[in-house]
Enzyme design. Structure first.
Site, PDB file in Angstrom:
ATOM      1  N   HIS A 550      26.963  36.351  39.045  1.00 35.94           N
ATOM      2  CA  HIS A 550      27.008  37.804  39.258  1.00 35.94           C
ATOM      3  C   HIS A 550      27.688  38.192  40.566  1.00 35.94           C
ATOM      4  O   HIS A 550      27.304  39.163  41.208  1.00 35.94           O
ATOM      5  CB  HIS A 550      25.585  38.375  39.212  1.00 35.94           C
ATOM      6  CG  HIS A 550      24.934  38.229  37.883  1.00 35.94           C
ATOM      7  ND1 HIS A 550      23.610  38.526  37.651  1.00 35.94           N
ATOM      8  CD2 HIS A 550      25.431  37.822  36.687  1.00 35.94           C
ATOM      9  CE1 HIS A 550      23.317  38.302  36.371  1.00 35.94           C
ATOM     10  NE2 HIS A 550      24.405  37.869  35.765  1.00 35.94           N
TER      11      HIS A 550
HETATM   12  C1  LIG Z   1      29.820  32.339  32.736  1.00 34.54           C
HETATM   13  C2  LIG Z   1      29.402  33.750  33.001  1.00 34.54           C
HETATM   14  C3  LIG Z   1      28.243  34.246  32.423  1.00 34.54           C
HETATM   15  C4  LIG Z   1      27.835  35.558  32.665  1.00 34.54           C
HETATM   16  N1  LIG Z   1      26.766  36.070  31.985  1.00 34.54           N
HETATM   17  C5  LIG Z   1      26.491  37.399  32.083  1.00 34.54           C
HETATM   18  C6  LIG Z   1      25.536  38.008  31.214  1.00 34.54           C
HETATM   19  O1  LIG Z   1      24.952  37.355  30.355  1.00 34.54           O
HETATM   20  N2  LIG Z   1      25.285  39.342  31.365  1.00 34.54           N
HETATM   21  C7  LIG Z   1      25.931  40.103  32.294  1.00 34.54           C
HETATM   22  O2  LIG Z   1      25.656  41.296  32.384  1.00 34.54           O
HETATM   23  N3  LIG Z   1      26.859  39.546  33.108  1.00 34.54           N
HETATM   24  C8  LIG Z   1      27.171  38.232  32.993  1.00 34.54           C
HETATM   25  N4  LIG Z   1      28.167  37.690  33.754  1.00 34.54           N
HETATM   26  C9  LIG Z   1      28.799  38.542  34.766  1.00 34.54           C
HETATM   27  C10 LIG Z   1      29.739  39.592  34.179  1.00 34.54           C
HETATM   28  O3  LIG Z   1      30.393  39.102  33.030  1.00 34.54           O
HETATM   29  C11 LIG Z   1      30.732  39.970  35.254  1.00 34.54           C
HETATM   30  O4  LIG Z   1      30.007  40.482  36.367  1.00 34.54           O
HETATM   31  C12 LIG Z   1      31.725  41.040  34.819  1.00 34.54           C
HETATM   32  O5  LIG Z   1      32.399  40.649  33.646  1.00 34.54           O
HETATM   33  C13 LIG Z   1      32.714  41.286  35.939  1.00 34.54           C
HETATM   34  O6  LIG Z   1      33.552  42.348  35.574  1.00 34.54           O
HETATM   35  P1  LIG Z   1      34.794  42.742  36.487  1.00 34.54           P
HETATM   36  O7  LIG Z   1      35.516  43.823  35.772  1.00 34.54           O
HETATM   37  O8  LIG Z   1      34.313  43.003  37.866  1.00 34.54           O
HETATM   38  O9  LIG Z   1      35.667  41.407  36.593  1.00 34.54           O
HETATM   39  P2  LIG Z   1      36.228  40.434  35.438  1.00 34.54           P
HETATM   40  O10 LIG Z   1      35.624  40.755  34.127  1.00 34.54           O
HETATM   41  O11 LIG Z   1      36.089  39.052  35.951  1.00 34.54           O
HETATM   42  O12 LIG Z   1      37.756  40.843  35.311  1.00 34.54           O
HETATM   43  C14 LIG Z   1      38.735  40.546  36.261  1.00 34.54           C
HETATM   44  C15 LIG Z   1      40.036  40.325  35.502  1.00 34.54           C
HETATM   45  O13 LIG Z   1      41.113  40.414  36.405  1.00 34.54           O
HETATM   46  C16 LIG Z   1      42.025  39.371  36.126  1.00 34.54           C
HETATM   47  N5  LIG Z   1      42.756  39.100  37.367  1.00 34.54           N
HETATM   48  C17 LIG Z   1      42.245  38.603  38.513  1.00 34.54           C
HETATM   49  N6  LIG Z   1      43.204  38.483  39.440  1.00 34.54           N
HETATM   50  C18 LIG Z   1      44.341  38.927  38.874  1.00 34.54           C
HETATM   51  C19 LIG Z   1      45.679  39.043  39.345  1.00 34.54           C
HETATM   52  N7  LIG Z   1      46.011  38.699  40.599  1.00 34.54           N
HETATM   53  N8  LIG Z   1      46.617  39.522  38.499  1.00 34.54           N
HETATM   54  C20 LIG Z   1      46.282  39.884  37.236  1.00 34.54           C
HETATM   55  N9  LIG Z   1      45.029  39.797  36.745  1.00 34.54           N
HETATM   56  C21 LIG Z   1      44.076  39.315  37.562  1.00 34.54           C
HETATM   57  C22 LIG Z   1      41.144  38.236  35.696  1.00 34.54           C
HETATM   58  O14 LIG Z   1      41.866  37.251  34.980  1.00 34.54           O
HETATM   59  C23 LIG Z   1      40.115  38.952  34.851  1.00 34.54           C
HETATM   60  O15 LIG Z   1      40.506  39.082  33.508  1.00 34.54           O
HETATM   61  C24 LIG Z   1      28.595  36.392  33.534  1.00 34.54           C
HETATM   62  C25 LIG Z   1      29.766  35.894  34.102  1.00 34.54           C
HETATM   63  C26 LIG Z   1      30.181  34.599  33.842  1.00 34.54           C
HETATM   64  C27 LIG Z   1      31.457  34.107  34.456  1.00 34.54           C
END
Ligand SMILES: Cc1cc2nc3c(=O)[nH]c(=O)nc-3n(C[C@H](O)[C@H](O)[C@H](O)COP(=O)(O)OP(=O)(O)OC[C@H]3O[C@@H](n4cnc5c(N)ncnc54)[C@H](O)[C@@H]3O)c2cc1C
Ligand SMILES: *[C@@H]1O[C@H](CO)[C@@H](O)[C@H](O)[C@H]1NC(C)=O
Ligand SMILES: *[C@@H]1O[C@H](CO)[C@@H](O)[C@H](O)[C@H]1NC(C)=O
Length: 617
Positions: A550
């Site tokens: 997280h």
């Molecule tokens: C294994 C795992 C299990 C989890 N289980 C849960 C769960 O059961 N329930 C829950 O609520 N949360 C869970 N989480 C946490 C939750 O999924 C994340 O907190 C959430 O998806 C994060 O969202 P975000 O939009 O901040 O980032 P992300 O969803 O990580 O999105 C960031 C995106 O930006 C892209 N990116 C990064 N840098 C660049 C760049 N320089 N150029 C272009 N693209 C880029 C990445 O490839 C990615 O696709 C889990 C996470 C993981 C990894």
């Protein structure tokens, strides 16, 4: 659709049918996944467009937040929106809830690791914990375990109290309801009731192991009410609410972009596109575009209105720093000229859970039982164990440290998992557990394939703070991750009490009935502390410091007067024009639950704020 799914599954699992679950099996399955991905190239929004030289909005990162945001902004047909994603497409294999772990071994994971420490992650190779992150359309919502929580109203009231108008629970509740497409039949019906018509499907799993029933029952026997932890009172026990629709993973890509396929000509999506820098005019301190690497070539794309970073709590601070926005001293150390001196990369938070293994005499999830013709068949009929999200089955919430003010604000969550580390070799790899420690703790049970389940006591409101730093000015290199788990003694103390809470449940009749008992193996490095003492469990937690993934807080939201704040309450980067952050990075305090849902909320609210700021309502 059904037919394609059938073919993919046949394709993905044919090699595994009837095969024993050996190391070879793992690689076979990874190969099958990769093949499934290549053959079943799912196009959410077609990415074979030629890029324009300029867009109104550029959204970096198609994760939980980025897909939602791009879909909402492009509702204005007059705005041209570009969504850039470093990873590739989703595949049907990623939809199968039970194989969530496997995805961490593939190219859809950034495969980050924390810096070594002598205080935590001691059972892992090189004292480093693996920190997986999605690198694929849908981001980490494609790798996650689909546990759905809103967290606690006090989390949002706290954000608001810190000088962030608009973020109290009452004010964000409409945004939760906007994205929620809840199919939970017995959800709260009061003021905290879920949304029923939003794009993100939420349901119960249709299959359960007996240990999940025993967990729910034992929790009730110990005095915790059964209820909707996303409703009025979070302090309850319940079967897991999951972001699963029709038995398959409901990623942000699927929720927001699949429905737009062929319908949004003003939204361009580019996959396999790594953004390396935000272009900021150092004189006017205005963001005006990005540099992106596509097919090995660097391109410059301009933004008429705004650049929005949704690259997640590790990559967003990395990109900000690469672009000259961050702690000036640190930027100079790596040869980057600072444009705005802000506390980027600080305030890193995570939820850890030193999981314990409990042997029992009821049947548990075992890959050897799941990858059978029968299991695949029942998956296709919408049932069966393959529908369990990575094995997670039920949750309960406790305020162990609660006083008058916080007695309804939980500090520990127990996660009930219908399988165990020794039943699934993949977990050894995904957590990066050392071979000698694995053998000492789990070797014997692994050979016997003993039935077992796990309870993961997750600490919900950690006080320790970590940091993301640049390794160098090269955007291709992973940043340095200092998790700093247990830096504040409160975190170790509450983790130990969480373990003890989980262990105490084993005395309840529901657990006795399945002969539930702690795995009777002691970590050699902790043996001197005696059996099940607080000191033993503290030592255990320092070894099995499992992340629950997280990561958040690295571009903190707060008023200008707060020196640790990076963005304001409208998520605009302080001191820089036309640049926002919309993802897990903005959380001043990590919420007391799983953040995927709260991040959808952040994206929905951000989309409305951006529309207001540009007079589109
Ligand atoms: C294994 C795992 C299990 C989890 N289980 C849960 C769960 O059961 N329930 C829950 O609520 N949360 C869970 N989480 C946490 C939750 O999924 C994340 O907190 C959430 O998806 C994060 O969202 P975000 O939009 O901040 O980032 P992300 O969803 O990580 O999105 C960031 C995106 O930006 C892209 N990116 C990064 N840098 C660049 C760049 N320089 N150029 C272009 N693209 C880029 C990445 O490839 C990615 O696709 C889990 C996470 C993981 C990894
Ligand atoms: C689930 O599947 C049914 C039958 O195929 C379909 O009618 C329904 O729209 C699907 N639900 C979602 C949320 O896609
Ligand atoms: C499991 O253990 C309990 C308690 O020892 C016992 O009553 C029960 O019969 C056992 N069940 C099975 C299936 O072995």
């Amino acid at each position: 659709m059904q037919l394609i799914l059938l073919c993919t599954l046949a394709l993905c699992f044919s090699d595994a049918l009837g095969q024993s679950y050996t190391d070879n099996g793992i690689f076979d399955i990874m190969e099958m996944l990769a093949r499934g991905q290549r053959q079943m190239n799912l196009e959410s929004v077609d990415d074979r467009v030629s890029l324009l030289s300029e867009y109104d909005f550029i959204v970096v990162g198609a994760g939980t937040a980025g897909c939602a945001l791009a879909a909402r902004l492009s509702e204005n047909p007059k705005w041209k929106v570009l969504l850039l994603e470093a990873g590739g497409p989703e595949s049907y294999a990623m939809d199968v809830p039970i194989i969530a772990h496997f995805l961490q071994l593939g190219e859809m994971n950034w495969k980050y690791r924390t810096q070594p420490s002598n205080n935590y992650c001691l059972a892992m190779k090189d004292n480093r914990c693996n920190w997986p992150r999605g690198k694929v359309m849908g981001g980490s919502s494609v790798l996650n375990y689909m546990m759905y929580t809103r967290a606690n109203r006090k989390d949002y009231d706290q954000w608001s109290r810190l000088g962030n108008p608009g973020w109290s629970y009452d004010e964000v509740l409409p945004y939760f309801r906007k994205y929620e497409g809840s199919l939970i039949p017995d959800a709260d019906t009061g003021y905290a009731r879920p949304g029923r018509r939003g794009p993100v499907k939420i349901s119960y799993s249709s299959y359960r192991t007996p240990s999940a029933d025993a967990f729910v029952e034992a929790s009730q026997q110990s005095g915790l009410p059964r209820g909707d932890y996303n409703g009025e009172s979070q302090l309850s026990v319940s079967y897991l609410q999951t972001t699963i629709g029709n038995g398959t993973r409901w990623s942000s890509n699927r929720a927001y972009l699949y429905p737009l396929k062929g319908k949004r000509s003003n939204l361009h999506v580019k996959k396999n596109a790594l953004v390396t820098k935000v272009l900021i005019d150092p004189q006017t301190k205005t963001a005006y575009g990005i540099m992106v690497q596509i097919d090995g070539r660097m391109k410059k794309v301009l933004a008429r209105k705004e650049v929005i970073l949704s690259a997640g709590a590790i990559n967003t601070p990395q990109l900000l720093m690469l672009s000259g926005v961050g702690p000036a001293k640190h930027l100079r150390e790596v040869g980057i000229k600072p444009i705005a001196d802000l506390a980027v990369g600080f305030n890193l938070q995570d939820h850890l859970a030193p999981g314990i293994t409990i042997l029992c005499n009821s049947s548990s999830l075992k890959p050897s039982l799941m990858l059978t013709t029968e299991a695949v068949g029942s998956f296709l009929r919408g049932q069966g164990p393959m529908r369990i999200p990575g094995g997670v089955e039920a949750l309960s919430f406790y305020a162990l440290d609660g006083n008058e003010r916080t007695k309804d604000w939980p500090d520990v969550e127990l996660i009930s998992v219908g399988g165990a580390i020794h039943l699934n070799d993949v977990l050894k790899l995904t957590f990066g557990i050392r071979t000698d420690i694995y053998e000492q703790m789990f070797g014997e049970e692994s050979r016997q394939q003993s039935n077992a389940f796990m309870i993961l006591p997750m600490i919900l409101r950690p006080k320790s703070r970590g940091r993301i730093k640049l390794r160098s000015s090269n955007p291709q290199l992973h940043p340095l991750i200092y998790a700093n788990y247990f830096a504040d003694p409160y975190d170790l103390n509450i983790a130990v009490r969480g373990i003890q809470q989980a262990v105490s449940l084993l005395d309840q009749p529901a657990f006795q009935a399945i002969n539930a008992r702690l795995l009777d193996k002691q970590l050699p490095a902790c043996r001197q502390h005696g059996r099940q003492t607080s000191a033993y469990w503290a030592c255990y937690a320092r070894h099995f410091t499992f992340t629950i993934y997280h990561y958040s807080g690295t571009a903190k939201m707060g008023p200008q007067s707060d020196p640790s704040a990076v963005v304001d309450a409208r998520l605009r980067v302080h001191g820089i024009r036309n640049l926002r952050v919309v993802d897990a990075s903005i959380m001043p305090y990590l919420v007391a639950g799983h953040p995927n849902g709260p991040i959808f909320m952040i994206a929905e609210k951000a989309a409305d704020m951006i529309k207001q700021d540009h007079n589109y309502v």
